[in-house]
Scaffold this active site. Structure first.
Site, PDB file in Angstrom:
ATOM      1  N   PRO A 172     -32.123  -5.297  11.371  1.00 19.24           N
ATOM      2  CA  PRO A 172     -30.241  -5.248  11.961  1.00 19.24           C
ATOM      3  C   PRO A 172     -29.343  -5.624  10.623  1.00 19.24           C
ATOM      4  O   PRO A 172     -29.625  -6.748  10.826  1.00 19.24           O
ATOM      5  CB  PRO A 172     -30.625  -6.198  13.148  1.00 19.24           C
ATOM      6  CG  PRO A 172     -32.227  -6.910  12.635  1.00 19.24           C
ATOM      7  CD  PRO A 172     -32.991  -5.814  11.664  1.00 19.24           C
ATOM      8  N   ASN A 173     -28.306  -5.012  11.049  1.00 21.04           N
ATOM      9  CA  ASN A 173     -27.185  -5.227  10.831  1.00 21.04           C
ATOM     10  C   ASN A 173     -26.700  -5.739   9.250  1.00 21.04           C
ATOM     11  O   ASN A 173     -25.553  -5.292   8.459  1.00 21.04           O
ATOM     12  CB  ASN A 173     -26.305  -7.279  10.647  1.00 21.04           C
ATOM     13  CG  ASN A 173     -26.552  -6.596  12.667  1.00 21.04           C
ATOM     14  OD1 ASN A 173     -25.776  -5.979  13.530  1.00 21.04           O
ATOM     15  ND2 ASN A 173     -27.243  -8.549  13.315  1.00 21.04           N
ATOM     16  N   ARG A 228     -19.835  -7.155   6.375  1.00 22.21           N
ATOM     17  CA  ARG A 228     -20.246  -7.884   7.280  1.00 22.21           C
ATOM     18  C   ARG A 228     -20.233  -8.898   6.038  1.00 22.21           C
ATOM     19  O   ARG A 228     -21.040  -8.861   4.857  1.00 22.21           O
ATOM     20  CB  ARG A 228     -21.571  -6.988   7.437  1.00 22.21           C
ATOM     21  CG  ARG A 228     -22.834  -8.390   8.299  1.00 22.21           C
ATOM     22  CD  ARG A 228     -24.330  -8.605   8.156  1.00 22.21           C
ATOM     23  NE  ARG A 228     -23.994  -9.384   8.955  1.00 22.21           N
ATOM     24  CZ  ARG A 228     -25.643  -9.775   9.070  1.00 22.21           C
ATOM     25  NH1 ARG A 228     -26.544  -9.155   7.728  1.00 22.21           N
ATOM     26  NH2 ARG A 228     -26.267 -11.004   9.549  1.00 22.21           N
ATOM     27  N   TYR A 257     -22.908 -12.384   2.552  1.00 20.11           N
ATOM     28  CA  TYR A 257     -24.083 -11.839   1.955  1.00 20.11           C
ATOM     29  C   TYR A 257     -23.527 -10.489   0.726  1.00 20.11           C
ATOM     30  O   TYR A 257     -24.205  -9.537   0.117  1.00 20.11           O
ATOM     31  CB  TYR A 257     -24.402 -10.366   3.006  1.00 20.11           C
ATOM     32  CG  TYR A 257     -24.844 -11.642   4.204  1.00 20.11           C
ATOM     33  CD1 TYR A 257     -26.012 -11.822   4.742  1.00 20.11           C
ATOM     34  CD2 TYR A 257     -23.833 -11.822   5.518  1.00 20.11           C
ATOM     35  CE1 TYR A 257     -26.619 -12.969   5.071  1.00 20.11           C
ATOM     36  CE2 TYR A 257     -24.999 -12.464   6.559  1.00 20.11           C
ATOM     37  CZ  TYR A 257     -26.166 -12.435   6.305  1.00 20.11           C
ATOM     38  OH  TYR A 257     -26.797 -13.296   7.502  1.00 20.11           O
ATOM     39  N   ASN A 317     -36.600  -7.145   3.744  1.00 19.92           N
ATOM     40  CA  ASN A 317     -35.251  -7.757   4.657  1.00 19.92           C
ATOM     41  C   ASN A 317     -35.231  -8.140   5.987  1.00 19.92           C
ATOM     42  O   ASN A 317     -34.737  -6.671   6.722  1.00 19.92           O
ATOM     43  CB  ASN A 317     -34.438  -8.058   3.964  1.00 19.92           C
ATOM     44  CG  ASN A 317     -33.219  -8.762   4.737  1.00 19.92           C
ATOM     45  OD1 ASN A 317     -33.672  -9.309   4.800  1.00 19.92           O
ATOM     46  ND2 ASN A 317     -31.692  -9.106   3.273  1.00 19.92           N
ATOM     47  N   ALA A 347     -32.328 -10.512  10.590  1.00 17.14           N
ATOM     48  CA  ALA A 347     -32.103 -11.655  12.211  1.00 17.14           C
ATOM     49  C   ALA A 347     -33.828 -11.215  12.715  1.00 17.14           C
ATOM     50  O   ALA A 347     -34.476 -12.099  13.957  1.00 17.14           O
ATOM     51  CB  ALA A 347     -31.453 -11.559  13.215  1.00 17.14           C
ATOM     52  N   ASP A 384     -47.008  -8.637  13.049  1.00 11.93           N
ATOM     53  CA  ASP A 384     -48.660  -8.447  13.281  1.00 11.93           C
ATOM     54  C   ASP A 384     -48.954  -6.609  13.173  1.00 11.93           C
ATOM     55  O   ASP A 384     -50.091  -6.478  12.116  1.00 11.93           O
ATOM     56  CB  ASP A 384     -48.607  -8.267  14.571  1.00 11.93           C
ATOM     57  CG  ASP A 384     -49.134  -9.560  15.705  1.00 11.93           C
ATOM     58  OD1 ASP A 384     -49.165 -10.365  14.700  1.00 11.93           O
ATOM     59  OD2 ASP A 384     -48.980  -9.556  16.881  1.00 11.93           O
ATOM     60  N   GLU A 435     -40.856 -10.872   0.784  1.00 12.47           N
ATOM     61  CA  GLU A 435     -39.941 -10.892   1.645  1.00 12.47           C
ATOM     62  C   GLU A 435     -38.120 -11.658   1.136  1.00 12.47           C
ATOM     63  O   GLU A 435     -38.423 -12.212   0.376  1.00 12.47           O
ATOM     64  CB  GLU A 435     -40.184 -12.003   3.032  1.00 12.47           C
ATOM     65  CG  GLU A 435     -39.462 -12.895   3.332  1.00 12.47           C
ATOM     66  CD  GLU A 435     -39.743 -13.503   4.652  1.00 12.47           C
ATOM     67  OE1 GLU A 435     -40.944 -14.538   4.542  1.00 12.47           O
ATOM     68  OE2 GLU A 435     -38.519 -14.469   5.018  1.00 12.47           O
ATOM     69  N   HIS A 458     -34.469 -12.148   1.768  1.00 13.19           N
ATOM     70  CA  HIS A 458     -32.585 -12.482   1.896  1.00 13.19           C
ATOM     71  C   HIS A 458     -32.295 -12.562   0.885  1.00 13.19           C
ATOM     72  O   HIS A 458     -31.842 -13.709   0.339  1.00 13.19           O
ATOM     73  CB  HIS A 458     -33.803 -14.114   2.398  1.00 13.19           C
ATOM     74  CG  HIS A 458     -34.185 -13.676   3.750  1.00 13.19           C
ATOM     75  ND1 HIS A 458     -33.658 -13.413   5.489  1.00 13.19           N
ATOM     76  CD2 HIS A 458     -35.852 -14.795   3.732  1.00 13.19           C
ATOM     77  CE1 HIS A 458     -35.164 -12.624   5.437  1.00 13.19           C
ATOM     78  NE2 HIS A 458     -36.112 -13.760   5.094  1.00 13.19           N
ATOM     79  N   LEU A 459     -30.679 -12.639   1.335  1.00  3.16           N
ATOM     80  CA  LEU A 459     -29.893 -12.307   0.101  1.00  3.16           C
ATOM     81  C   LEU A 459     -29.104 -14.188   0.374  1.00  3.16           C
ATOM     82  O   LEU A 459     -28.901 -14.534  -0.382  1.00  3.16           O
ATOM     83  CB  LEU A 459     -28.777 -11.419   0.773  1.00  3.16           C
ATOM     84  CG  LEU A 459     -28.848  -9.370   0.644  1.00  3.16           C
ATOM     85  CD1 LEU A 459     -28.240  -8.813   2.000  1.00  3.16           C
ATOM     86  CD2 LEU A 459     -28.635  -8.788  -0.250  1.00  3.16           C
ATOM     87  N   ARG A 489     -28.605 -22.658   5.221  1.00  4.45           N
ATOM     88  CA  ARG A 489     -27.162 -22.277   6.832  1.00  4.45           C
ATOM     89  C   ARG A 489     -27.980 -22.627   8.156  1.00  4.45           C
ATOM     90  O   ARG A 489     -28.834 -23.782   8.064  1.00  4.45           O
ATOM     91  CB  ARG A 489     -27.837 -20.564   6.938  1.00  4.45           C
ATOM     92  CG  ARG A 489     -27.386 -20.076   5.499  1.00  4.45           C
ATOM     93  CD  ARG A 489     -27.378 -18.596   5.287  1.00  4.45           C
ATOM     94  NE  ARG A 489     -26.471 -18.115   6.519  1.00  4.45           N
ATOM     95  CZ  ARG A 489     -26.163 -16.779   7.153  1.00  4.45           C
ATOM     96  NH1 ARG A 489     -27.056 -15.944   6.660  1.00  4.45           N
ATOM     97  NH2 ARG A 489     -25.497 -16.236   7.792  1.00  4.45           N
TER      98      ARG A 489
HETATM   99  C1  DQA Z   1     -31.027 -12.317   5.862  1.00  6.30           C
HETATM  100  C2  DQA Z   1     -31.224 -13.393   6.766  1.00  6.30           C
HETATM  101  C3  DQA Z   1     -30.859 -13.487   8.487  1.00  6.30           C
HETATM  102  O1  DQA Z   1     -30.520 -15.073   9.337  1.00  6.30           O
HETATM  103  C4  DQA Z   1     -29.978 -12.972   8.653  1.00  6.30           C
HETATM  104  O2  DQA Z   1     -30.077 -13.193  10.292  1.00  6.30           O
HETATM  105  C5  DQA Z   1     -29.403 -11.977   8.400  1.00  6.30           C
HETATM  106  C6  DQA Z   1     -29.801 -11.642   6.861  1.00  6.30           C
HETATM  107  C7  DQA Z   1     -30.135 -12.385   4.505  1.00  6.30           C
HETATM  108  O3  DQA Z   1     -30.397 -11.558   4.079  1.00  6.30           O
HETATM  109  O4  DQA Z   1     -30.232 -13.309   4.006  1.00  6.30           O
HETATM  110  O5  DQA Z   1     -29.469 -10.285   8.948  1.00  6.30           O
HETATM  111  O6  DQA Z   1     -31.814 -12.176   6.059  1.00  6.30           O
END
Ligand code: DQA
Length: 152
Positions: free
Chosen positions: A9-10, A17, A22, A80, A83, A93, A104, A106-107, A113
């Site tokens: 999401p997002n 954003r 990011y 990724n 949230a 699962d 996995e 994460h940017l 954080r």
């Molecule tokens: C994220 C980190 C998460 O905590 C956050 O909710 C995101 C992006 C990252 O790529 O840094 O939406 O996964």
């Protein structure tokens, strides 16, 4: 070799954003560059982004189906979960169910954080985790996944 990139999401809002966290590249730009890089390493990239948990689960489950035009056999996953990283037992699962190696990404450096971002439902079952290196993290993950899958 077929690699599926999943974004939660997002992440469709990348570029707009919170760019200070990011980065300023859009998801399309990141994916286009990643696709070129995958092709240069003889890998095929598939991508799916959704803001909905059930859609991400359905896409993960679909790798179990026989290859068809829209559904190629997937060898590895880069995810990724955004949230959902911090909330989703259901996505965890789904990845366990399909039993395909995943990395996995994460940017942002989630460990610098808020404390609710420090826990991931994915890290202990991932092949590896890349955090805090921005969009380069996807490329590092792709490299690592291809190398790992070719040497298995
Ligand atoms: C994220 C980190 C998460 O905590 C956050 O909710 C995101 C992006 C990252 O790529 O840094 O939406 O996964």
């Amino acid at each position: 070799m077929n690699i599926l990139v999943l974004n939660g999401p997002n992440l469709n809002l990348l570029g707009k954003r919170e760019p200070e966290i990011y980065g300023s590249k859009t998801l399309d730009t990141i994916l286009n560059e990643l696709t070129d890089y995958a092709n240069s390493r003889d890998a095929m990239l598939f991508h799916f982004q959704s803001n909905a948990e059930h859609e991400l689960i359905a896409r993960i489950q679909s790798v179990l189906l026989e290859s068809s035009e829209s559904n190629q056999a997937i060898d590895g996953i880069i995810i990724n979960p955004a949230a959902f990283t911090h909330t989703s037992v259901a996505l965890r699962d789904a990845l366990l169910a399909v039993n395909i190696p995943f990395i996995e990404v994460h940017l942002s450096n989630v460990h610098q954080r808020e404390s609710f971002r420090h826990h991931s439902y994915f890290s202990d079952i991932a092949l590896g985790v890349i955090v805090g290196l921005g969009e380069q993290g996807y490329k590092f993950a792709l490299d690592a996944l291809i190398t790992k899958l070719r040497n298995k």
